[in-house]
Design an enzyme around this catalytic site. Structure first.
Site, PDB file in Angstrom:
ATOM      1  N   GLU A   1       0.844  -1.207   0.000  1.00 52.26           N
ATOM      2  CA  GLU A   1       0.000   0.000   0.000  1.00 52.26           C
ATOM      3  C   GLU A   1       0.878   1.256   0.000  1.00 52.26           C
ATOM      4  O   GLU A   1       1.845   1.347   0.753  1.00 52.26           O
ATOM      5  CB  GLU A   1      -0.876  -0.015   1.262  1.00 52.26           C
ATOM      6  CG  GLU A   1      -1.848   1.158   1.341  1.00 52.26           C
ATOM      7  CD  GLU A   1      -2.642   1.175   2.647  1.00 52.26           C
ATOM      8  OE1 GLU A   1      -2.181   0.576   3.635  1.00 52.26           O
ATOM      9  OE2 GLU A   1      -3.728   1.796   2.665  1.00 52.26           O
TER      10      GLU A   1
ATOM     11  N   CYS B   1      -5.704  -2.795   2.518  1.00 50.27           N
ATOM     12  CA  CYS B   1      -5.424  -2.618   3.955  1.00 50.27           C
ATOM     13  C   CYS B   1      -6.615  -2.886   4.888  1.00 50.27           C
ATOM     14  O   CYS B   1      -6.996  -4.021   5.102  1.00 50.27           O
ATOM     15  CB  CYS B   1      -4.836  -1.232   4.195  1.00 50.27           C
ATOM     16  SG  CYS B   1      -4.009  -1.090   5.796  1.00 50.27           S
TER      17      CYS B   1
ATOM     18  N   LYS C   1      -9.656   2.148  -2.386  1.00 48.47           N
ATOM     19  CA  LYS C   1      -9.869   1.544  -1.059  1.00 48.47           C
ATOM     20  C   LYS C   1     -11.282   1.811  -0.555  1.00 48.47           C
ATOM     21  O   LYS C   1     -11.699   2.965  -0.457  1.00 48.47           O
ATOM     22  CB  LYS C   1      -8.827   2.140  -0.120  1.00 48.47           C
ATOM     23  CG  LYS C   1      -8.798   1.605   1.290  1.00 48.47           C
ATOM     24  CD  LYS C   1      -7.546   2.173   2.005  1.00 48.47           C
ATOM     25  CE  LYS C   1      -7.454   1.764   3.453  1.00 48.47           C
ATOM     26  NZ  LYS C   1      -6.167   2.205   4.055  1.00 48.47           N
TER      27      LYS C   1
END
Lengths: 416, 416
Positions: free
Chosen positions: B146, B258, B221
């Protein structure tokens, strides 16, 4: 150290034998925790525990000291007894809500070829001793294993096992009601249910019995396996009771029965309905699922911010008529080894060690239910979950014309 | 063995130092796998691996031998290099679909106080060497960590880190496109994105680059943390790209960035859209999440029947201006230790060991994508999932007047 093992004698008779485990016999290790604790230096074991059991900051999970009578029962009747304490932060506006919760795992008590009533009563007898130990320990909420009154005969596809099915208020419930009343204990009793009012339908059901011996309600297993020897869909269908949370005198509990633990949506639904403790009474065997066992329950506790109590039966159950397993291998008489390993997982990613892989056992843990909301506030998972997006996706997915969201590399099918 | 550690000198300057790990230093253990392998007798280690890594039937995960040039790069530039092979059954009607997949974890290359362009270029330089090793190893699909072009400065709440944000076709993408073309490799490049066409909006985005160097698409995300020093919602908002699956020359992939790994519905959505490999490029620190790290990815692989590649950055990043963490503790200058530990999980519940907790690294695994459907057929999770029930529940849950399904013990509030 001994373990029970069901064996088939040369004359065809099936019986349960006690077998000594040789020192250092790896295939017979009692639990991963014991194995690592005995094999590693203390400093290494501490670090491994930090990662494996989620015990951050080097602190060990506090072990509880139980009253003498409970310990005496476990020694005398040779069942594993372990007890721990999950802690939570002290809050300013709420008192701690500490409850003592127990899990019971057990093997069957007589060969599967014994008369059914004898088998059932013999299990009652051995489980009563463990419930007595829970009572002596002041347990508030107790959960038994899946279909605890019977062998897990579904591997055979023989319908005679349906005889073990009982109405919600049948013999096993009455047996448990007495003990619930005696010990002021909420008891979850997962049985094979016979629904007489609906054409003798058979269900896989957990009966929730209140601390005054009253029946609070029932929950029927939502997801039914068709895997290996788990021919359960031969016996009962998907449950029709939704995802109830039972508000008891000691906390809000729910029951995710066995195979439902592979379904994150099932875990989620109990969470959305407000569960603080979810029990997962199970029956599963080593070769199929042992590596998944420590994963799924802990993931559910982490992502749903509640405690999980995982229970698996123990021992190897041998059946009179050999059966095949749909894997091309020769017929055999057993279901594989039910590896016990019952344990608790907490919403902060910590967990207890597991009970024995071979012996009956009672796992106890104190837990401050305030931890659930504390973890919610810390991680914000409910608030960041964007449920509207998933309600929409699932609404579209269940339609016949669902089209997955796929972006194809435009160069894939072009000449280059 | 060495590890990199960012330290703050007395004059306030921040730099990265190499530190030797003392033999037997537990707090500096390189990976759980190494620690257990070095500490346990082989027979015990084998049994522990069976349960922990899901290596049933006593078989070890086969280690791959990599070409000399890849090994030479890892020795010369001191990055961890590990390679394994997941196997699948041979089918009668489909050929195996074996792909070689890689994951890269890395620390930053210069102190966070260095000029931004120098920092970025220095990371490019070190990551290029690892991508070269992946190329020399014949990797087909590669994923970086990330926000790999920058330090994870979000703990500071300083907005200057937004300068690292780039358009989808910016400098880092062009850098990766060249390498993708050179090595005929699909590369997933997670960056901080600047969306110039929408008012300079900043996103946390993965750019998917095809094996001909073309940009296939992007994914933003979905779930943004507000946890501890992860002040990420200060910098960017929840993504608006849904749950795309990218059909590449080597397989159908998706990216769960994440914090999305704590959301089972996010994992599920990529599965419903047909992903065979889901990458989880992450940045997370020891005290917050290390015990969850091996749990969530494996659970996702098990319940969704796909492969998961988990990546976490390594090292301790120190910032010029000290900051507090909302925990009442004194101000400090670092985010905690990013513990690396990148690894693969497979749908059959097995997983690889993890990369180092301290060093840069490249994890490679061969995987036969046929395993995904084989596990689907074996476990039947999609077919037994009862999505209609959950579509209904979520549809009700998102409404203001949602009432949880709670059954209250009727004796709870009665006098007894």
């Amino acid at each position: 150290m001994e373990r029970e093992e069901a064996v088939r004698a040369e004359n065809g008779e099936v019986k349960v034998e006690k077998k000594s485990l040789k020192d250092g016999s790896i295939c017979g290790f009692d639990s991963l925790h014991c194995l690592l604790s005995a094999s590693l230096q203390p400093s290494v074991f501490q670090e491994v525990s930090r990662v494996l059991l989620g015990l951050n900051c080097g602190r060990a999970l506090e072990a509880l000291t139980l009253p003498g009578p409970a310990v005496a029962l476990s020694s005398e009747h040779d069942f594993d007894l372990q007890a721990f304490c999950f802690s939570a932060a002290k809050e300013s506006l709420r008192e701690p809500r500490i409850v003592r919760v127990g899990l019971i795992q057990n093997s069957i008590a007589l060969p599967t070829s014994a008369p059914f009533l004898d088998q059932k009563r013999a299990i009652f007898q051995k489980v009563k001793l463990i419930i007595d130990a829970a009572g002596a320990s002041g347990v508030n909420i107790l959960c038994l294993q899946e279909a605890w009154t019977m062998p897990f005969g579904f591997c055979t596809r023989e319908k005679s096992w349906c005889e073990f099915a009982e109405p919600i208020d049948g013999e096993s419930t009455q047996f448990i009601q007495d003990l619930a009343r005696k010990y002021n204990m909420v008891i979850v009793s997962p049985i094979l249910e016979r629904d007489v009012k609906h054409g003798e339908t058979v269900w896989n059901t957990a009966v929730i019995i209140g601390n005054h011996g009253n029946i609070i309600g029932k929950h029927r297993k939502n997801h039914i396996p068709r895997v290996g020897d788990f021919n359960e869909s031969t016996y009962y269908m998907e449950g029709n009771t939704g995802h109830p949370v039972f508000e008891t005198a000691f906390g809000k509990i729910a029951i995710n029965i066995c195979y439902g633990r592979h379904h994150p949506l099932n875990w989620l639904a109990f969470g959305l309905n407000g569960a603080e403790i979810v029990f997962n009474p199970s029956a599963t065997v080593g070769e199929l699922s042992e590596p998944m066992w420590p994963i799924e329950a802990r993931n559910a506790a982490i992502t749903n911010n509640y405690f999980v109590g995982s229970i698996n039966r123990v021992g190897t159950e041998i059946f009179a008529n050999p059966f095949t397993s749909g894997d091309g291998k020769p017929q055999h008489s057993d279901f594989g080894h039910f590896y016990g390993s019952s344990h608790f997982s907490a919403p902060d990613a910590s967990c207890t060690p597991s009970l024995s892989r071979y012996r009956d056992g009672l796992m106890i843990s104190d837990m401050d239910l305030n931890l659930c909301r504390q973890v919610k506030d810390k991680w914000g998972l409910r608030m960041t979950a964007r449920y509207d997006m998933y309600a929409d996706l699932l609404g579209r997915y269940v339609k016949h014309d669902f089209e997955p969201q796929v972006i194809v590399d435009p160069l894939l099918r072009k000449p280059l």
